[in-house]
Every structure is written in C-alpha cells, then in structure tokens.
Write a protein that holds these residues in place. Structure first.
Motif, PDB file in Angstrom:
ATOM      1  N   HIS A 295       0.807  -1.219   0.000  1.00  0.00           N
ATOM      2  CA  HIS A 295       0.000   0.000   0.000  1.00  0.00           C
ATOM      3  C   HIS A 295       0.845   1.276   0.000  1.00  0.00           C
ATOM      4  O   HIS A 295       0.291   2.364   0.155  1.00  0.00           O
ATOM      5  N   ALA A 296       2.145   1.155  -0.160  1.00  0.00           N
ATOM      6  CA  ALA A 296       2.959   2.358  -0.297  1.00  0.00           C
ATOM      7  C   ALA A 296       2.494   3.143  -1.516  1.00  0.00           C
ATOM      8  O   ALA A 296       2.296   2.591  -2.593  1.00  0.00           O
ATOM      9  N   GLY A 297       2.270   4.419  -1.339  1.00  0.00           N
ATOM     10  CA  GLY A 297       1.786   5.252  -2.421  1.00  0.00           C
ATOM     11  C   GLY A 297       0.272   5.328  -2.512  1.00  0.00           C
ATOM     12  O   GLY A 297      -0.261   6.117  -3.298  1.00  0.00           O
ATOM     13  N   ILE A 399      -8.798   6.967   5.509  1.00  0.00           N
ATOM     14  CA  ILE A 399      -7.652   6.257   6.081  1.00  0.00           C
ATOM     15  C   ILE A 399      -6.483   6.294   5.110  1.00  0.00           C
ATOM     16  O   ILE A 399      -6.664   6.148   3.897  1.00  0.00           O
ATOM     17  N   ASP A 400      -5.296   6.495   5.653  1.00  0.00           N
ATOM     18  CA  ASP A 400      -4.058   6.344   4.892  1.00  0.00           C
ATOM     19  C   ASP A 400      -3.613   4.894   5.071  1.00  0.00           C
ATOM     20  O   ASP A 400      -3.084   4.521   6.130  1.00  0.00           O
ATOM     21  N   PRO A 401      -3.835   4.013   4.084  1.00  0.00           N
ATOM     22  CA  PRO A 401      -3.594   2.579   4.305  1.00  0.00           C
ATOM     23  C   PRO A 401      -2.158   2.238   4.690  1.00  0.00           C
ATOM     24  O   PRO A 401      -1.936   1.416   5.584  1.00  0.00           O
ATOM     25  N   HIS A 402      -1.207   2.859   4.010  1.00  0.00           N
ATOM     26  CA  HIS A 402       0.186   2.533   4.317  1.00  0.00           C
ATOM     27  C   HIS A 402       0.558   2.985   5.725  1.00  0.00           C
ATOM     28  O   HIS A 402       1.165   2.221   6.498  1.00  0.00           O
ATOM     29  N   GLY A 586       1.365  -0.307  -7.113  1.00  0.00           N
ATOM     30  CA  GLY A 586       1.431  -0.303  -5.659  1.00  0.00           C
ATOM     31  C   GLY A 586       2.833  -0.320  -5.104  1.00  0.00           C
ATOM     32  O   GLY A 586       3.018  -0.109  -3.919  1.00  0.00           O
ATOM     33  N   SER A 587       3.829  -0.589  -5.918  1.00  0.00           N
ATOM     34  CA  SER A 587       5.187  -0.647  -5.395  1.00  0.00           C
ATOM     35  C   SER A 587       5.979   0.626  -5.661  1.00  0.00           C
ATOM     36  O   SER A 587       7.171   0.670  -5.437  1.00  0.00           O
ATOM     37  N   SER A 588       5.315   1.670  -6.122  1.00  0.00           N
ATOM     38  CA  SER A 588       6.037   2.887  -6.493  1.00  0.00           C
ATOM     39  C   SER A 588       6.107   3.877  -5.337  1.00  0.00           C
ATOM     40  O   SER A 588       5.848   5.047  -5.493  1.00  0.00           O
ATOM     41  N   ASP A 595       4.680  13.355  -8.498  1.00  0.00           N
ATOM     42  CA  ASP A 595       4.774  12.343  -9.541  1.00  0.00           C
ATOM     43  C   ASP A 595       3.603  11.365  -9.535  1.00  0.00           C
ATOM     44  O   ASP A 595       3.406  10.641 -10.497  1.00  0.00           O
ATOM     45  N   LEU A 596       2.886  11.310  -8.435  1.00  0.00           N
ATOM     46  CA  LEU A 596       1.902  10.254  -8.289  1.00  0.00           C
ATOM     47  C   LEU A 596       0.596  10.606  -8.987  1.00  0.00           C
ATOM     48  O   LEU A 596      -0.042  11.597  -8.668  1.00  0.00           O
TER      49      LEU A 596
END
Length: 665
Positions: A295-297, A399-402, A586-588, A595-596
């Motif tokens: 869940h990063a990003g 919610i911020d999942p990461h 999801g891995s970025s 950039d997102l």
C-alpha cells in the motif's frame, strides 16, 4: 423481550421509555419498573451477585474470568465487579463481562442515573464506560478498559435472539432483568437452556428473582438452583451451580504466533494479538514497516458501513467491522489514525433516493449514526454541489492505508521479517513452520494465521482439503484509484462522497477518486484508461453547479472543473503527472508527491464476496483471514479481534451466525 407498548420498526431497538422519577430514580414506563434499587444499589449488587456467585474467591489464581450479566440496565453490576477486580491483588489478568440488554439506554440517561448512584471514587470508571458507550444499534459491541484487561461485550437486542448467538465460556451468571411478571420472555426455560450452553464447569448463578417457575427452569437446565435467605435476614435470592459437563475450556493462549502477510489483513491480526500479550512474527515479502509494503503510495481509502433493507449479513458484518476499526485505530499516533469525517453515500438516481430514505426509516437506526439526506443537505455537508441525495454515515473514516499498516505493526511485541513464504509444515513438536523459496525454515510457532490475500489458497491447499471448497475458487481482481489535485475541486469535499465511484477529502494536496475493477488482468497498474474511468465516476457524483459556500470553491460548473482536472493529467500522452503508467503501481512508494497519478493493487475475492476468517477445520493451530475483496479496511480489526478472542478464551465480538457466515468454507 416484548413490552406492553406497540413494537418498533423492524431491526430497531425498542425505546426503553426511561426517565428519572420524582425520587431521582431511573424508571422504565415500558415495564413500570425501576432500573435499580432506590437505595444501596452497589451494596445489593455486591451481596446478591458477587457474593452469591463467590466470584472474588473463585477468580483468584485464574488467568481469566468471565461473567454474563442478563439485564445490564445502567451497568451497576459491571461497575461493582470492575471495582472489586481493581481492588483485589489476587485478581485474574483478564476480566470479561458479556452483557445482554434488549432496551439499551442512551448515554445521557446513563450519566444522569449513575451520577446519583455511584460514589465519587468510582466516577472515573463511569466516565470511561460512557466515553465508549455505543450507539443504540442491534448487535454486539465491545468496550475495553485497563489496557484491554477488562472487557465489556454488549449484546443489544431481544435476549431470545442475542443469547443463542453468544459465544463465550461463562464462570458466573448475574440474572438481573426486569421481573418475570413484567418481562416474562427473559425468564423462560429456553433462556435457561442457553445459559447452560455457555456455562463453564461449575459455573455459579445468582438472581434476586425467586419465582418457582424460574427455579424449575434452572433445574431443568442442570443448574443446582435453590432459593436462599440473604445474610442477616436480607432479601431472598436464587443461587445455583451448573452441574452439567460444561463448555470446553479454551486451551492456554499461545505465546507466539506467525502471521503470513504484512498488508491490511495481517497487520490487523498482528496488532490484536500483540495487545493481548502474544509475541507476533509477521512474514511478508515486502514488509510495510520498511516502506516497501503493497500500500505504499496509496494516499487514502474509505471505511464506511453499509445498510440494507433487511439488515442482511453483509450489512451487519460491515457495521461490526466499522465499530472494531474505530475502537482499535482512532487512538493510533499521527497519520496512522483515521480521520472520522463521515460518508455521504449518494443514490444512483432520483428513484433510489426515495428507496434509501425509506430504508433508513424502516431500520429505525439512530440518526446520529445514519440519516437520509436530500441533495441540498448532502451538498451542504460536502461543501460541494452534489448530484443527488442519499444517506449520511457519521462514522465514515478516511484512512491512509500505508500509514495505518506501519502504525499497527509498530509495537514491541511485533517482529517483521522479509520472507517469501512458499509453504507451511508442522514439526515434531506440533509447531507450524514457514518455509522460504529455498525451502529453509524461516520461523515456527504454535499458531499460524495465513493472511496473504490471493496467495492464501496456495499455502493452505495441502491442509484445507475438502473442508474449504471455496478457497480454490478465489480470484485476484485488479483495480486502481486516481489522484486529483484538490485545487481543481476548490479544496475537495469535506466528507467522503460515494455512490457509483467515490471521491475522498483532500490529503497532501490531492483527492482520491476511484475505483476500477479489472477482471482477468495480468498486472495491476495505473493506466490512462483507468484514470478516465475514475474521473468519470467522480464527475457523476457532482452537480452541474458548484455550491457557493463562503468562497470554498464558488459557483462553478462541473464542466469547468472537469476541464481543470483533465488539464492536470500531465505533460504528455502515456504519462500521468510525469510518471509512466507502467511504473505507477502499488510498489512505487519512492515516487514524490508531484509524480503520483494514482495507485493500483489487487483484491482477493471469494464466491459471495465475504471474507474467510477462522480456524481451518481439523488443523489445530492453523487459521486463515483472506478474501477481503473491496472491504479490507472493514474486516481488518474485526478479524484480528475475532481470531484473538478465540485463542485467548474471550467472549466473541461477533454473533455466532455471522461467524458461521465468514468461517473458512
């Protein structure tokens, strides 16, 4: 428990019609009885219930003790019991109370009654209980005190329905409802039979009720009951000891548990276990704690309960999951804590607006939990001009999942390890062991919980066999969300706005719009086509005119906002905010905020779209929590507490019917 007055709408809890009488005692007009003794209520609770069941003597030397209180009222028995536990240096580590109440009071009535009844030295407990007092919603509500060492599991609803759905091993029963002449449904032979179902070997029982029919019902249920005189000529009461074989005592709680999977599911389970004192090892190919989690990003997601006209299994489960998430997560530090902003769930068309309003009316749930809203009310709540009305859930959370995963795993008892678990085995000592890609053993423990989403069927296949025929039918469903500059929406909505898609309040300068469902996808990645779908869904939630709300974003058309959104898409075709579509997955996590453009991930979906949470049949120590589909946030905390309660011998936070609905299948 029916009263003499007309019944309430389906699924609603009846109004207790409670008020303070001229003497300052809380009185029920429905039953024409007081909720407590006019004088000496705490002394009465001690003499009849604590002394009558020999509770303080019996809990000494035990690790846990469970009491069932039928007729919770204002909570005098619970508060007296809690005070006795706190004062006893030989108390058990854990005290659990499961309480049944068909006519729960609102918090203001509780406060008025208890302020007059409870001495100043116990008011801290009163304030702690009332601070967690739930909305008057049917079902099971878990309250926790003393760092989780004292729990109160409230079952709201007709005892003829809630008691058979209770899952607990009870050492002492306090029977304290309204009298059999006023409330006969609570004192039937069926009720006593269900008490026996919950009884631990030698469980004790006490009641102020002495009617012969009640004693006979207890005798028929294998309670060695008798009517006795109170000490010193005090009030007569009924005491009893369960003489049947009793419910099986839960085995000793595990001191170490493996959790395979470091995402939303695994983190929720790990936190629940660690809070109960277990050492937890979380195994994940990319642990969230080191910033490489799946869940990063993922900037933001929403947790919102559901309603349905018949209050079906999915609605009841989502309500329970939302409650557990609030209890577990709102006190987390920093960005890990959810933002309780509320959710506007919009109808798909004008006809459904009326259907949703009628559903809310039929359910009769408290308006401070859910209420129908028209388009003007919805727009005012959102701070944006919306397309339609619908319903408003005050408990909706962004919610911020990461950050949530990192916060849940940030406990001394939790160890995270980077390990690609390829198979499980049991060693000669009966422990479960996880093997890596080289078949080396990574870690072993008496209990393992498989919580690695769509990879769970592979790990469980050698053990689940025919007992879980749905597991091989699980499939992975890809999806993506898009990030929209909040400035193009005048700062974005103040509430979560959902419907055919969703739009979340601003975080870090962006609003999250979603989401897509890509069946049969080989990869889950952010794409221009997916972004177009998400933006179209977001536009569908907005009206043609913006709401001029004190300059929040002014009177602007949806078309002009759409143009700004589209213009912000990026510098060139094939890139989104400067990030190539193929990389924006999801891995970025390394990409900077500018950039997102979005985030993409997978959903693990079982037939029926309900999760599978529980013990694998005939495989002691092997548990699963998977198939969370699109509602991982709804199931995470609930699954953690459900599994932990079973392992630690606590009353379950969920009705048995709902447990069965999500059991491995």
């Amino acid at each position: 428990m029916s009263g003499p007055l007309p019944s309430s709408p389906p699924h609603a809890l009846p109004d207790p019609l409670a008020a303070l009488d001229h003497g300052g005692t809380l009185h029920s007009a429905r039953f024409n009885e007081t909720y407590h003794a006019r004088t000496g209520a705490l002394v009465r609770a001690t003499r009849i219930f604590l002394a009558g069941t020999h509770t303080p003597e019996r809990w000494r030397g035990t690790s846990r003790f469970t009491v069932a209180d039928l007729g919770f009222g204002v909570g005098i028995n619970f508060l007296t019991l809690w005070d006795a536990w706190r004062r006893d240096p030989q108390r058990p580590r854990a005290l659990h109370v499961v309480a049944f109440e068909g006519y729960p009071l609102d918090v203001d009535d509780m406060r008025r009654a208890l302020t007059a009844l409870v001495p100043q030295g116990m008011m801290g407990s009163v304030h702690a209980m009332l601070a967690q007092w739930p909305a008057r919603l049917p079902g099971v509500h878990r309250l926790e005190f003393e760092g989780g060492s004292v729990t109160l599991t409230l079952a709201f609803g007709d005892v003829r329905h809630t008691l058979p759905q209770s899952d607990a091993t009870v050492d002492a029963f306090f029977l304290d409802g309204f009298s059999p002449t006023r409330n006969p449904e609570m004192w039937t032979a069926d009720v006593m039979t269900h008490l026996a179902r919950l009884a631990a070997p030698g469980a004790r029982l006490a009641s102020w009720v002495t009617e012969r029919a009640v004693v006979n019902a207890l005798l028929a249920a294998h309670f060695d009951a008798e009517i006795v005189g109170g000490a010193g000529g005090g009030r007569m009461m009924t005491l009893g000891t369960y003489g049947g074989t009793g419910r099986r005592i839960a085995p000793a709680a595990p001191d170490h548990v493996l959790v395979v999977g470091g995402g939303i599911a695994g983190a929720g389970i790990a936190q629940a276990l660690a809070l109960r004192g277990a050492a937890v090892t979380v195994l994940d190919a990319a642990p969230a704690g080191v910033g490489r989690g799946v869940h990063a990003g993922h900037r933001a997601a929403a947790l919102t309960p559901l309603i349905s006209r018949d209050d079906d299994v999915r609605a009841r489960l989502s309500r329970a999951g939302s409650h557990r998430a609030q209890a577990r997560w709102l006190t987390l530090p920093g960005a890990a804590a959810p933002v309780r902003c509320g959710t506007l769930q919009l109808a798909r068309d004008d006809a459904q607006v009326a259907v949703m309003a009628d559903t809310v009316h039929r359910l009769g749930f408290p308006t401070d939990w859910v209420r129908a809203v028209d388009v003007a009310q919805a727009s005012a709540l959102a701070g944006l001009s919306l397309a339609r009305g619908g319903v408003f859930f005050s408990s909706g959370m962004r919610i911020d999942p990461h950050a949530l995963i990192v916060g849940l795993l940030d406990m001394p008892a939790i160890k995270t390890m980077c390990a690609d678990v390829r198979r499980l085995s049991q060693n000669a000592a009966g422990q479960w062991c996880a093997h890596d890609a080289h078949d080396a053993i990574v870690a072993c423990a008496p209990v393992v919980v498989v919580a690695n989403a769509a990879d769970a069927p592979r790990l469980l296949a050698p053990f689940a066999g025919t007992s879980c025929p749905s597991l091989p039918k699980m499939h992975a469903l890809a999806g993506e969300v898009s990030f929209v500059p909040a400035q193009t929406l005048g700062g974005g909505p103040r509430r979560i706005v959902g419907g055919q898609g969703y739009l979340l309040p601003e975080t870090g300068g962006y609003c999250v719009a979603g989401s897509t469902y890509a069946h049969g996808a080989a990869m889950s990645v952010v794409t221009p086509a997916g972004r177009a779908v998400n933006l179209e869904k977001a536009r569908g939630l907005l009206a043609e005119k913006g709401l001029n709300d004190g300059g929040v974003y002014g009177d602007r058309s949806a078309a002009s906002m759409a143009a700004e959104i589209d213009a912000a898409d990026g510098p060139a075709p094939g890139t989104l905010f400067g990030l190539s579509a193929g990389a924006a997955n999801g891995s970025s996590a390394h990409a900077g905020p500018d950039d997102l453009a979005g985030w993409a991930g997978w959903r693990a979906v079982l037939p029926g779209r309900l999760p599978a949470i529980g013990a694998v049949p005939d495989r002691p120590g092997l548990w699963m929590a998977t198939g969370y589909a699109s509602r991982g946030l709804s199931w995470s905390a609930l699954a953690g507490d459900l599994i932990s309660a079973a392992l630690f011998g606590e009353p379950s936070p969920l009705e048995t019917g709902l447990q069965h609905a999500i059991a491995p299948r």
